[in-house]
Design a protein around this motif. Sequence first.
Motif, mmCIF file in Angstrom:
data_model
loop_
_atom_site.group_PDB
_atom_site.id
_atom_site.type_symbol
_atom_site.label_atom_id
_atom_site.label_comp_id
_atom_site.label_asym_id
_atom_site.label_seq_id
_atom_site.Cartn_x
_atom_site.Cartn_y
_atom_site.Cartn_z
ATOM 1 N N ILE A 149 9.411 -4.957 -3.013
ATOM 2 C CA ILE A 149 10.247 -4.722 -1.898
ATOM 3 C C ILE A 149 10.227 -5.734 -1.062
ATOM 4 C CG2 ILE A 149 10.685 -3.100 -0.149
ATOM 5 C CD1 ILE A 149 9.152 -1.020 -1.967
ATOM 6 N N ASP A 150 11.409 -6.151 -0.693
ATOM 7 C CA ASP A 150 11.500 -7.056 0.706
ATOM 8 C C ASP A 150 12.167 -6.208 1.671
ATOM 9 O OD1 ASP A 150 10.928 -9.404 -0.965
ATOM 10 O OD2 ASP A 150 13.085 -9.635 -1.540
ATOM 11 N N SER B 212 2.981 -0.077 7.829
ATOM 12 C CA SER B 212 4.268 0.162 8.298
ATOM 13 C C SER B 212 4.934 1.451 7.887
ATOM 14 C CB SER B 212 5.299 -1.152 7.581
ATOM 15 O OG SER B 212 5.340 -0.756 6.277
ATOM 16 N N GLN B 213 6.224 1.821 8.446
ATOM 17 C CA GLN B 213 6.904 2.780 8.134
ATOM 18 C C GLN B 213 7.382 3.262 6.719
ATOM 19 O OE1 GLN B 213 9.606 1.871 11.438
ATOM 20 N NE2 GLN B 213 9.088 3.701 12.426
ATOM 21 N N ILE B 214 7.738 1.777 6.202
ATOM 22 C CA ILE B 214 7.985 1.884 4.853
ATOM 23 C C ILE B 214 6.992 2.313 3.944
ATOM 24 C CG2 ILE B 214 9.081 0.476 3.079
ATOM 25 C CD1 ILE B 214 10.504 -1.112 5.025
ATOM 26 N N ASP C 19 7.494 -8.509 0.080
ATOM 27 C CA ASP C 19 6.676 -7.929 1.434
ATOM 28 C C ASP C 19 5.943 -6.536 0.858
ATOM 29 O OD1 ASP C 19 7.944 -9.745 3.240
ATOM 30 O OD2 ASP C 19 9.863 -8.511 3.035
ATOM 31 N N ILE C 20 6.356 -5.758 0.364
ATOM 32 C CA ILE C 20 5.779 -4.772 -0.156
ATOM 33 C C ILE C 20 5.865 -4.444 -1.782
ATOM 34 C CG2 ILE C 20 5.723 -2.170 0.235
ATOM 35 C CD1 ILE C 20 6.876 -2.383 3.048
ATOM 36 N N LEU C 21 4.549 -3.809 -2.065
ATOM 37 C CA LEU C 21 4.642 -3.614 -3.451
ATOM 38 C C LEU C 21 4.126 -2.197 -3.655
ATOM 39 C CD1 LEU C 21 3.150 -5.651 -6.373
ATOM 40 C CD2 LEU C 21 2.059 -3.777 -6.069
ATOM 41 N N ALA C 22 4.742 -1.595 -4.763
ATOM 42 C CA ALA C 22 4.398 -0.127 -5.100
ATOM 43 C C ALA C 22 4.211 0.168 -6.462
ATOM 44 C CB ALA C 22 5.312 0.886 -4.249
ATOM 45 N N ILE C 23 3.457 0.786 -7.079
ATOM 46 C CA ILE C 23 3.317 0.999 -8.397
ATOM 47 C C ILE C 23 3.778 2.481 -8.476
ATOM 48 C CG2 ILE C 23 1.869 1.133 -10.542
ATOM 49 C CD1 ILE C 23 0.502 -1.541 -9.359
ATOM 50 N N ILE D 115 15.263 3.953 1.696
ATOM 51 C CA ILE D 115 14.307 4.038 2.777
ATOM 52 C C ILE D 115 14.848 3.039 3.718
ATOM 53 C CG2 ILE D 115 11.921 3.329 3.460
ATOM 54 C CD1 ILE D 115 11.043 4.451 0.706
ATOM 55 N N PRO D 116 15.151 3.224 5.020
ATOM 56 C CA PRO D 116 15.545 2.271 6.060
ATOM 57 C C PRO D 116 14.513 0.864 6.144
ATOM 58 C CG PRO D 116 15.255 4.776 6.941
ATOM 59 C CD PRO D 116 14.797 4.618 5.739
ATOM 60 N N GLY D 117 15.173 0.147 6.376
ATOM 61 C CA GLY D 117 14.477 -1.238 6.479
ATOM 62 C C GLY D 117 14.178 -2.005 5.169
ATOM 63 N N ILE D 118 14.445 -1.466 4.032
ATOM 64 C CA ILE D 118 14.384 -2.071 2.869
ATOM 65 C C ILE D 118 15.482 -3.096 2.451
ATOM 66 C CG2 ILE D 118 14.438 -1.779 0.323
ATOM 67 C CD1 ILE D 118 12.324 0.333 0.557
ATOM 68 N N LYS D 119 15.632 -4.315 2.206
ATOM 69 C CA LYS D 119 16.658 -5.186 2.045
ATOM 70 C C LYS D 119 16.867 -5.392 0.607
ATOM 71 C CE LYS D 119 15.965 -9.580 2.912
ATOM 72 N NZ LYS D 119 15.548 -10.873 3.467
ATOM 73 N N ASP D 120 15.914 -5.344 -0.195
ATOM 74 C CA ASP D 120 15.914 -5.727 -1.549
ATOM 75 C C ASP D 120 14.916 -5.073 -2.302
ATOM 76 O OD1 ASP D 120 17.496 -6.672 -3.637
ATOM 77 O OD2 ASP D 120 16.608 -8.807 -3.507
ATOM 78 N N LEU D 121 15.123 -4.862 -3.652
ATOM 79 C CA LEU D 121 14.063 -4.101 -4.451
ATOM 80 C C LEU D 121 14.373 -4.874 -5.925
ATOM 81 C CD1 LEU D 121 12.265 -1.893 -4.949
ATOM 82 C CD2 LEU D 121 14.122 -0.322 -5.273
ATOM 83 N N GLU D 122 13.187 -5.262 -6.436
ATOM 84 C CA GLU D 122 13.121 -5.701 -7.674
ATOM 85 C C GLU D 122 12.323 -4.720 -8.645
ATOM 86 O OE1 GLU D 122 11.339 -9.379 -9.693
ATOM 87 O OE2 GLU D 122 12.660 -9.924 -8.141
#
Lengths: 157, 159
Positions: free
Chosen positions: A69-70, A87-89, A110-114, A133-140
């Motif tokens: 996540i960016d 962070s809130q995210i 910026d953030i990684l989730a599994i 989710i607010p504040g997420i710019k991009d997701l791969e």
Amino acid sequence: MDETDLAIIDRLTEDARTSFRQIAKELSISPDTVVNRYTTLREQGVIRGSTVVIDPKKIGYQAMAVFMIDASPANVIADESNSAAPSQILEKLIRMPSIIVATKTIGDHDILAIGVARDFEHLICLRDIIMRIPGIKDLEVSFWVKRTEICPKYLVI
Amino acid sequence: MPSFANIDEIDVRIIRALQKDARANFSHIAKDCGVSTDTISKRFKRMKRNGIARGTTVLLNPRSFGYDCVSSFGIRVDHLHVGEVIDFVDELPEIVFCTPSLGRHNIFAIAVLKDVGRLEQVKEHIKRHPKVGEVMTSIWVDETQLCPENFEFQHIKKK
């Protein structure tokens, strides 16, 4: 930490339910020593806890996915003043069913989730929920179906 | 459709209790469930036998063992050579998880390393493989959160 500590840790890594009496017998030390060593290791945070390792496939999860996540800049900066507070995210992610690991990262994202997914429909659903989710710019997203357990020594799920 | 092992609500409660603390006393779990300690013990054995529970383990702090850096890698590889590169990557002692994946990268791996210097060495090592293209690294910042309790049990038998 000395050799006795490491031997206790080794035994508990294999099976966290091994009785202290059994460990004491194997190491030829007193059960009290094992209890004391264990308590100290817990207090020092060397052992953070214990858990049961579940095979996701056996309970209906066919795939695992990593979400990279960016965050929008404002969101990243807002957290800088207090880096100890997630962070809130991150907080939102970790409250999502199916997300089993979440971490802030330095590097390409910026953030990684599994997470674990029942099928492709569920995977897409998870992606859509995260995107909202607010504040997420991009997701791969990358996903895999073969190896659905993460249970190495220092990182247990 | 794959068949799911038969687990009911008591099994799920056992798993939930052990996810929080694998050393939890079976007699306490038994009391919570209103069954005998023996039942809990038998059920846990059965879940281990049919592979739902792979076992129990302690959660260690890598920093206590001198590993200050956890990092994940996204690796792009010529798709005909994914297996070969996986073997190459998995050989590194620091790699704790490595899988083929679908997405921008076709290998995803996690490493636990002494420090960032070693991370750089590992990354360079991976990049030297002739079939490896882009290698993306993300260093996990301290407060990594593990939530195994987020597994939902969809297929439990309702009583």
